[in-house]
Enzyme design. Structure first.
Site, PDB file in Angstrom:
ATOM      1  CG  ASP A 116      -4.632  12.913 -14.358  1.00  8.24           C
ATOM      2  OD1 ASP A 116      -4.013  13.879 -14.840  1.00  8.24           O
ATOM      3  OD2 ASP A 116      -4.911  12.821 -13.162  1.00  8.24           O
ATOM      4  CG  ASP A 134      -1.746  13.954  -9.080  1.00 11.29           C
ATOM      5  OD1 ASP A 134      -2.746  13.912  -9.802  1.00 11.29           O
ATOM      6  OD2 ASP A 134      -0.599  13.761  -9.505  1.00 11.29           O
TER       7      ASP A 134
END
Length: 342
Positions: A234, A280
């Protein structure tokens, strides 16, 4: 120069004249052109509603998916068997995800975005219908009355014959599952034709819930490896490059939850969205589901009993040593106390 001669316009007025012509060409004093370029500024109420709704929607698949993963781990049905993620799979996942993400980025840069999204829409239509149908099945089982005629069916594909025969697909379903499949197909057609954000969220929630339910970590260390690798993933792809943002904005598929920030102003036809990726939700969700399965397992009961016994033994031993130490200290104090003679 005589008074009748025309005065030449300054050179700087040419760009201004072209801008005015463009604005006047809209037929509404330039309002359309200004609205097309003006950036929407969400109100505090709209922003709070959008992000609050995203948080609430993110908690739903984690909560219900973790609960369903407990029964899924004990199921003997081949259709409900979970996929176990090992430490090797967790270590390779960020690399595979990076290659997939960059490949999609190159596809969107080289090929027409319209045709790619058309192909992906059909693909996710099929996956979304199956995922939503699987999500709705337990609910439909409790909604339908007991008098409802529920017939059993089996879809079986076998390769080969005799001793070499091998099952490719062995899926059992009933009439209630077919009703769920019909309802999910209606939602799928709605998404395929309109790309409405509510249909997108229904498919996204179904994908997230099925991911938390069916993807199982084998132990806590595997979850730590996965979370650590995806943290680096990320940081690099989101903050180091524009690849993730470009793919997310170009990818017209239910891989994210969206909620409009201008819902209060435009209603269901709102178009300015806040979004949250399904990754997520699913990645922390499978870790929470692992902890819940451990809490309800026999191993947890044994571990808790052992911890209680070992804790009691430690308290008992520490009390004995504290008493012995106090008595020893008292004895030493008496031995070293000076004797006063009269």
């Amino acid at each position: 120069m005589s008074e009748a001669d025309p005065v030449p316009a300054p050179a700087s007025s040419a760009p201004e004249a072209s801008v005015l012509d463009a604005l006047n060409a809209t037929g509404s004093n330039g309002t359309d052109a200004l609205n097309a370029t003006a950036k929407f500024v969400a109100t505090p109420e709209g922003t709070a509603l959008a992000y609050g709704s995203l948080v609430f929607m993110a908690l739903l698949p984690i909560f219900f998916g973790a609960l369903r993963s407990v029964s899924c781990s004990k199921s003997k049905n081949a259709a409900d068997m979970p996929e176990t993620i090992t430490s090797r799979d967790a270590a390779r996942f960020p690399i595979i995800a990076s290659c997939t993400l960059f490949g999609l980025y190159l596809f969107f840069k080289v090929f027409s975005q319209e045709y790619i999204n058309l192909l992906l829409s059909v693909y996710f239509f099929v996956l979304g219908v199956l995922a939503l149908s699987h999500t709705m099945s337990p609910l439909m089982a409790s909604v339908f009355p007991t008098s409802f005629p529920n017939k059993q069916y089996q879809l079986l594909f076998i390769q080969g014959s005799g001793e070499s025969r091998e099952e490719i697909v062995n899926y059992e379903f009933d009439t209630k599952n077919m009703v769920c499949l019909l309802i999910s197909s209606v939602v799928g057609v709605w998404y395929l034709l309109k790309k409405h954000w509510i249909a997108n969220n229904l498919f996204g929630l179904a994908f997230a819930l099925n991911g938390v339910e069916l993807l199982h970590l084998n132990n806590v260390s595997t979850g730590c490896i996965l979370l650590g690798g995806l943290f680096v993933y990320d940081v690099f792809w989101v903050f180091g490059t524009n690849v993730m943002v470009t793919v997310a904005k170009s990818f017209e598929a239910p891989i994210k939850l969206v909620f409009p920030q201008d819902l209060l102003e435009k209603g269901l036809e709102a178009s300015n969205f806040a979004m949250l990726g399904l990754g997520d939700i699913v990645i922390p969700g499978i870790f929470i589901a692992l902890l819940l399965r451990f809490d309800v397992s026999d191993l947890y009961r044994i571990t808790r009993f052992t911890a209680l016994i070992s804790g009691g033994v430690r308290v008992w031993v520490s009390e004995i040593f504290s008493v012995i130490f106090a008595q020893s200290l008292q004895t030493l104090t008496c031995l070293h106390r000076p004797v006063v003679q009269s």
